[in-house]
Design an enzyme around this catalytic site. Sequence first.
Site, short mmCIF file in Angstrom:
data_model
loop_
_atom_site.label_atom_id
_atom_site.label_comp_id
_atom_site.label_asym_id
_atom_site.label_seq_id
_atom_site.Cartn_x
_atom_site.Cartn_y
_atom_site.Cartn_z
N SER A 155 0.86 -1.19 0.00
CA SER A 155 0.00 0.00 0.00
C SER A 155 0.89 1.24 0.00
CB SER A 155 -0.88 0.01 1.26
OG SER A 155 -1.68 1.18 1.30
N TYR B 50 -1.73 -0.79 10.62
CA TYR B 50 -1.87 -1.21 9.21
C TYR B 50 -0.65 -0.76 8.40
CZ TYR B 50 -3.59 -1.23 4.38
OH TYR B 50 -3.73 -1.44 3.02
N1 NAP Z 1 -8.69 -0.82 -1.29
C1 NAP Z 1 -7.68 -0.01 -1.20
O1 NAP Z 1 -7.80 1.21 -1.37
C2 NAP Z 1 -6.30 -0.55 -0.88
C3 NAP Z 1 -5.24 0.35 -0.92
C4 NAP Z 1 -3.96 -0.12 -0.67
C5 NAP Z 1 -3.74 -1.46 -0.40
N2 NAP Z 1 -4.80 -2.31 -0.34
C6 NAP Z 1 -4.49 -3.72 -0.06
O2 NAP Z 1 -5.09 -4.53 -1.03
C7 NAP Z 1 -5.40 -5.80 -0.48
C8 NAP Z 1 -6.88 -6.10 -0.77
O3 NAP Z 1 -7.67 -5.06 -0.20
P1 NAP Z 1 -9.19 -4.82 -0.69
O4 NAP Z 1 -9.46 -3.38 -0.57
O5 NAP Z 1 -9.42 -5.53 -1.97
O6 NAP Z 1 -9.95 -5.53 0.51
P2 NAP Z 1 -11.36 -6.28 0.57
O7 NAP Z 1 -12.26 -5.78 -0.49
O8 NAP Z 1 -11.78 -6.21 1.99
O9 NAP Z 1 -10.93 -7.77 0.24
C9 NAP Z 1 -10.00 -8.42 1.07
C10 NAP Z 1 -9.75 -9.83 0.57
O10 NAP Z 1 -8.83 -10.48 1.46
C11 NAP Z 1 -9.40 -11.67 1.96
N3 NAP Z 1 -8.91 -11.92 3.32
C12 NAP Z 1 -8.91 -11.07 4.38
N4 NAP Z 1 -8.37 -11.67 5.45
C13 NAP Z 1 -8.01 -12.93 5.05
C14 NAP Z 1 -7.41 -14.03 5.70
N5 NAP Z 1 -7.03 -14.01 6.99
N6 NAP Z 1 -7.18 -15.16 4.97
C15 NAP Z 1 -7.55 -15.23 3.68
N7 NAP Z 1 -8.13 -14.22 3.01
C16 NAP Z 1 -8.36 -13.08 3.70
C17 NAP Z 1 -10.90 -11.44 1.88
O11 NAP Z 1 -11.58 -12.67 1.73
P3 NAP Z 1 -12.47 -13.35 2.89
O12 NAP Z 1 -13.23 -12.25 3.56
O13 NAP Z 1 -13.28 -14.33 2.11
O14 NAP Z 1 -11.48 -14.02 3.79
C18 NAP Z 1 -11.01 -10.67 0.57
O15 NAP Z 1 -10.98 -11.54 -0.52
C19 NAP Z 1 -5.06 -5.72 1.01
O16 NAP Z 1 -3.80 -6.31 1.20
C20 NAP Z 1 -5.01 -4.23 1.27
O17 NAP Z 1 -4.14 -3.93 2.32
C21 NAP Z 1 -6.08 -1.90 -0.56
#
Ligand code: NAP
Length: 259
Positions: free
Chosen positions: A143, A157
């Site tokens: 991130s 985080y």
């Molecule tokens: N969205 C943003 O703006 C943003 C920005 C920078 C970085 N990120 C990074 O991008 C990644 C994805 O974020 P997102 O925004 O797409 O989040 P999201 O929509 O909440 O999706 C998160 C995903 O991770 C899975 N997950 C969470 N905890 C888990 C665990 N313990 N074991 C296995 N799977 C797990 C969830 O599946 P289940 O619920 O089915 O387990 C889901 O598929 C993260 O690493 C986050 O830090 C996001």
Amino acid sequence: MFTSIAGRSVLVTGGTKGIGKGIARVFARAGANVVVSGRDTSAGETVLRDLAGLSGSVSFVRGDVGLAPDCERIAAETIARNGGLDVLCANAGVYPSARIEEMTEADIDAIFATNVKGSILMVQACTSALEFSSRGRVLLTSSITGPITGYPGWSHYGATKAAQLGFMRTAAIELAPKRITVNAVLPGTIATEGLAELGDDFVAQTTASIPAGRLGSVEDIGNACLFLATQEAAYITGQAIVVDGGQVLPESLGALEAM
Ligand SMILES: NC(=O)c1ccc[n+]([C@@H]2O[C@H](COP(=O)([O-])OP(=O)(O)OC[C@H]3O[C@@H](n4cnc5c(N)ncnc54)[C@H](OP(=O)(O)O)[C@@H]3O)[C@@H](O)[C@H]2O)c1
């Protein structure tokens, strides 16, 4: 231009929603055989319906990346289904908010278990198969928050996202003789299910701070991962690529107003 993805075996952790689902869509569209994993089986089944009919196959394996036996099983099932593994997208992550004064030990353990331990365990579980591939790729979803920026409520985080980069640099050295590259994508603010839970005010204020004038899409991140997975990117390793529409660039509100 980049033609080396068709037929590759790709595992996307956290592929049931958000960025991971976008990564899975981009790879499957390019002809890869993709396994998505996550803890929620019904979300996994929805992904299979949503990503049906693309050039490559998509299947689901349930598991929690914070648990070593689950990581071993996710890797083994992926290898069995797709006849090996070429690309690991260690993307699963959580971003609950907690200010320092209110943060509990359990909050800290939980976020490190998924974001840091989960990334390392998945790389461990996949290393043999990635070596056997002879063109192995690891893509970590870090991130901008932590490595570059900060946001109140996300000190723990940000620490996990910076820790992923610390892991990446030594992993890139250790795995280079196995012809595995290890890189990270640093998304800015990306429109996902998880982000929507942060509320309309957060989304509106953040959008106003991005020079490109929009939040990122999950496919913006998928496209960066796709490039790093190609044969043409074989000489790039240990690098962190920001994909944020210029979000980290303005040095003040004045810089945005002067656009
Ligand atoms: N969205 C943003 O703006 C943003 C920005 C920078 C970085 N990120 C990074 O991008 C990644 C994805 O974020 P997102 O925004 O797409 O989040 P999201 O929509 O909440 O999706 C998160 C995903 O991770 C899975 N997950 C969470 N905890 C888990 C665990 N313990 N074991 C296995 N799977 C797990 C969830 O599946 P289940 O619920 O089915 O387990 C889901 O598929 C993260 O690493 C986050 O830090 C996001």
